[in-house]
Design an enzyme around this catalytic site. Structure first.
Site, PDB file in Angstrom:
ATOM      1  N   GLU A 158      -2.273 -24.004  36.397  1.00  0.00           N
ATOM      2  CA  GLU A 158      -2.207 -23.653  37.818  1.00  0.00           C
ATOM      3  C   GLU A 158      -2.668 -22.207  37.944  1.00  0.00           C
ATOM      4  O   GLU A 158      -2.109 -21.309  37.306  1.00  0.00           O
ATOM      5  CB  GLU A 158      -0.770 -23.788  38.338  1.00  0.00           C
ATOM      6  CG  GLU A 158      -0.403 -25.210  38.704  1.00  0.00           C
ATOM      7  CD  GLU A 158       1.012 -25.323  39.279  1.00  0.00           C
ATOM      8  OE1 GLU A 158       1.227 -26.132  40.172  1.00  0.00           O
ATOM      9  OE2 GLU A 158       1.912 -24.603  38.816  1.00  0.00           O
TER      10      GLU A 158
ATOM     11  N   HIS B 138      -0.567 -20.114  35.336  1.00  0.00           N
ATOM     12  CA  HIS B 138       0.623 -20.864  34.944  1.00  0.00           C
ATOM     13  C   HIS B 138       0.242 -21.974  33.974  1.00  0.00           C
ATOM     14  O   HIS B 138      -0.267 -23.018  34.375  1.00  0.00           O
ATOM     15  CB  HIS B 138       1.313 -21.426  36.204  1.00  0.00           C
ATOM     16  CG  HIS B 138       2.609 -22.100  35.917  1.00  0.00           C
ATOM     17  ND1 HIS B 138       3.102 -23.130  36.672  1.00  0.00           N
ATOM     18  CD2 HIS B 138       3.523 -21.875  34.941  1.00  0.00           C
ATOM     19  CE1 HIS B 138       4.268 -23.524  36.174  1.00  0.00           C
ATOM     20  NE2 HIS B 138       4.535 -22.772  35.129  1.00  0.00           N
TER      21      HIS B 138
ATOM     22  N   SER C 261       6.804 -19.024  36.061  1.00  0.00           N
ATOM     23  CA  SER C 261       6.927 -20.392  36.584  1.00  0.00           C
ATOM     24  C   SER C 261       7.439 -20.376  38.012  1.00  0.00           C
ATOM     25  O   SER C 261       7.208 -21.322  38.752  1.00  0.00           O
ATOM     26  CB  SER C 261       7.933 -21.199  35.774  1.00  0.00           C
ATOM     27  OG  SER C 261       7.806 -20.981  34.421  1.00  0.00           O
TER      28      SER C 261
ATOM     29  N   ASN D 160       5.926 -27.602  40.036  1.00  0.00           N
ATOM     30  CA  ASN D 160       7.382 -27.516  39.896  1.00  0.00           C
ATOM     31  C   ASN D 160       8.102 -27.610  41.241  1.00  0.00           C
ATOM     32  O   ASN D 160       9.243 -28.050  41.309  1.00  0.00           O
ATOM     33  CB  ASN D 160       7.782 -26.240  39.150  1.00  0.00           C
ATOM     34  CG  ASN D 160       7.511 -26.376  37.658  1.00  0.00           C
ATOM     35  OD1 ASN D 160       7.296 -27.477  37.155  1.00  0.00           O
ATOM     36  ND2 ASN D 160       7.490 -25.255  36.945  1.00  0.00           N
TER      37      ASN D 160
END
Ligand code: NAD
Length: 696
Positions: free
Chosen positions: A441, A429, A408, A479
């Site tokens: 992702e 991801h 992540s 994120n």
């Protein structure tokens, strides 16, 4: 000159041909009109058949002509359909495969329709925030009971033709060959010579009362914020209260209103954004992809299990690798129990459950990776652990295998450099729960090979994910942005808001879940661990510390029953907990802060514009290829409201000059470096441009 139609005895066969889905582009519309006229003028022709291929009749408007002059150029689809209405020879639509939108409207303007039993029939315009604008809302209720017609128009879901058997929509449902069947049908019509049956002249299938009942029922199930379904009902209602031509006028007027609505613009942006996301500017569509026949997943924890299920669901064999036998046993049991619960809910057939489990094998030995074409690592989020895993992988996997990390936050380039083949390494991801969340992702390392990326994008389609390419940076696209959003939510808390006020304001804006409920669901400890590892955060005097205080009390969220809210055993409802308020009040006292009243509008502006400003930096840094990619990340992975089109589109729609002014005001009022406007935002605002205009 190209032949306008093929003649089979007394039948003119007009072929719809515009791959891939016979979109009704300007050229095709012109040809259909010319062929109709020619066939009408030819005395040897007694009937016409309009036919696509067995795979597709027509998918409707040609999306390549959207927003271009050709899309609206004469002959428009309504012009072609008007001509069909007044043709003096019978026209039969022969439908196989996909028959949607304008394609179905074309078929409905024909006098007869025959279809293969499995042809897929739909009017999906509502999904783009519009309604069928070529007579669909007026003709369908003349061919189907109103309840079915309304459901098709208001929800846009496809139905197989066989489900519409014995309605006026289809004169025959064919099991065998479409062309032969259609020709035989046409010959029978020529022989019987019935009076022409124009859909426009047919009476409504249902009564006005049935219309009122069906629409009252449907209205109850409509989501707020979307105007198109309501306008669809109004248009169909017009079919009951107005003469056909006036109904068509009403449909046209409502269509125009919807096309210009912000919601439709947002939905169309998302539709095109999804298609654009799968394309990489520097990697041609023709790039040869690598064969992926066997997948391996390393780590059978929360993510590894979900990731494995994606491939099992797509029919690909998966080997699950762990370091400890008990972790492996737990992982496999969790996968089995997920499938069992799907079987119980009737979502999965028993036979498919068996098939999927039969594709799953497991091992404690890296040796068993040697046949895998794709290996996805989902071990602990720790660089040393990951580097060791990739070093070991490099020893055993075959040349050309793709090595992916589900990290992540960690540097995919550093991970790639632990191998002798950085060109084969990338990030994949997934989001939790990985078998459910749509977003993937795809993290492009500095050395990732073009065919590795092309393979990942193709594979994403196989496992039904929305893939967006991100460059390497802390948190990638999603994120990295959520960090700014959460920081603002936390600062609002410090200044006087409550978790429930912030959650409610953002949920009213349309977010699927407010930031505090979301954090409780994901686990507050995850962010805590990340913050502890970051020097920049520890050293930042402006950084809000309330979330740390919460975690110090063991309030990790739903999993501990206590977080920003309190949860009762076995229930997910977020209940207000006075203890959290006490914690916030004590924190403010300690910091010498005085609570003030904060409006919902300020909450929305600060949280959403924090996303936008970071999104602008991400574009500027070329972490995202295009602004619609950022929107796709937020729409498919973070519960951003679809009717707003994503954070960047939302910013474009309120105007970047306004966005910049608001951000500059926040900066002035707070004296917080957080609010430094992104350079790209400032320059686009100065030029009167949008983020979306930066698409290359
Ligand atoms: P987890 O702790 O649930 O599972 C990790 C598993 O990896 C454990 O079962 C552990 O035994 C196994 N493991 C550790 N070292 C190993 C090794 N050398 N060989 C084989 N197996 C090994 O963790 P998780 O939540 O599934 O996270 C895994 C990865 O996914 C992390 O990089 C995390 O950042 C990322 N991720 C997590 C989430 C999430 O919401 N949990 C979301 C996206 C990405």
């Amino acid at each position: 000159m190209e032949k306008l139609y093929d003649q089979h005895g007394q039948v003119a066969v007009i072929a719809l041909h515009n791959p891939p889905v016979n979109g009704l582009c300007h050229e095709l519309r012109t040809r259909i009109l010319a062929a109709q006229k020619a066939a009408e003028a030819d005395p040897s022709i007694k009937a016409l058949v309009l036919i696509g291929s067995g795979r597709v009749f027509s998918g409707g408007a040609d999306i390549r002509e959207f927003n271009t002059p050709k899309g609206m150029a004469e002959p428009t689809l309504p012009t072609v359909l008007d001509a069909l209405d007044f043709l003096q020879k019978p026209v039969i639509a022969a439908i196989g495969g996909v028959c949607m939108g304008g394609g179905l409207e074309l078929a409905m303007a024909c006098h007869y329709r025959v279809a293969l039993h499995d042809a897929l029939i739909a009017l999906p315009e509502v999904k783009l925030g519009i309604l069928p604008g070529a007579g669909g809302t007026q003709r369908l209720p003349r061919l189907l009971p109103v309840e079915t017609a309304l459901n098709m128009i208001v929800f846009g879901e496809p139905l197989p033709a066989r489900q519409l058997q014995s309605t006026l929509l289809f004169d025959a449902i064919l099991e065998g060959e479409l062309f032969e069947g259609a020709l035989a049908f046409a010959q029978k019509i020529i022989q019987d010579n019935p009076p022409l049956r124009r859909t426009r002249d047919l009476p409504l299938v249902s009564t006005q009362d049935a219309m009122a009942q069906a629409s009252a029922l449907i209205r109850k199930s409509l989501a707020p914020h979307y105007p198109a379904p309501i306008r669809c009902i109004e248009a169909v209602s017009g079919a009951f209260s107005l003469a056909f031509d006036s109904g068509i006028q009403l449909e046209k007027q409502l269509f125009q209103e919807l096309v210009e609505s912000d919601v439709s613009k947002a939905l169309r942006h998302a539709f095109f954004g999804e298609r654009a996301a799968s394309k990489l500017a520097d990697i041609p569509d023709t790039t040869k992809t690598r064969d992926i026949r066997r997948v391996a997943v390393i780590g059978a924890g929360t993510m590894g299990r979900g990731i494995a299920m994606n491939f099992l669901n797509a029919g690909l064999p998966v080997v699950l690798i762990e370091q400890h036998q008990d972790a492996l046993v737990r992982g496999i049991a969790a996968i089995r129990s997920q499938y069992e619960s799907s079987v119980k809910k009737g979502k999965l057939k028993e036979a498919d459950f068996e098939k999927r489990l039969a594709l799953l094998t497991s091992s404690l030995a890296y040796e068993d990776l040697k046949d895998a074409d794709l290996i996805i690592e989902a071990v602990f989020e720790n660089m040393d652990v990951k580097l060791n895993v990739f070093k070991s992988l490099d020893q055993v996997v075959k040349p050309g295998a793709i090595l992916a990390s589900n990290t992540s936050t960690l540097d995919v380039n550093a991970i790639a450099s632990a191998t002798s083949r950085p060109q084969d390494v990338l990030g994949l991801h997934f989001f939790s729960p990985a078998h459910i969340m749509k977003l993937l992702e795809v993290v492009r390392g500095a050395q990732t090979a073009p065919d590795v990326l092309a393979t990942a994008m193709a594979l994403a389609k196989t496992i039904k994910k929305t893939a967006v390419v991100s460059g390497v940076c802390d948190g990638f696209i999603g994120n990295r942005m959520i960090e700014s959003y959460s920081q603002q939510a936390m600062k609002l808390l410090e200044e006087g808001a409550t978790p429930q006020q912030i959650d409610r304001a953002l949920e009213q804006f349309g977010m699927a879940m407010g930031p505090f409920r979301m954090s409780d669901l994901a686990g507050n400890d995850i962010g805590w661990a990340i913050r502890k590892g970051k020097l920049a955060i520890s050293a930042d005097p402006h950084y809000p510390r309330l979330a740390d205080r919460l975690c110090e009390k063991g309030r990790f969220g739903q999993k501990t029953g206590l977080g920003w809210y309190r949860y009762e055993a076995g229930r997910r409802e977020a209940l207000v907990d006075p203890a959290v308020n006490e914690l916030i009040v004590a924190y403010r006292e300690e910091k010498g802060m005085k609570a003030r009243t904060i409006s919902d509008a300020e909450i929305v502006d600060r949280c959403i514009l924090a996303l936008v400003n970071e999104g602008a930096r991400i574009l500027e840094d070329r972490i995202a290829q295009r602004s619609s990619d950022i929107d796709m990340v937020y729409l498919s992975g973070y519960g951003f409201p679809l009717f707003r089109g994503g954070p960047m589109f939302y910013a474009d729609s309120i105007g970047l000059k306004t966005v910049l002014e608001k951000i500059q005001n926040f900066q002035k009022e707070s004296d917080d470096p957080f609010w430094k406007p992104a350079n790209l935002l400032a320059s686009l605002a100065a030029q009167g441009r949008t983020f979306n205009s930066t698409v290359g």
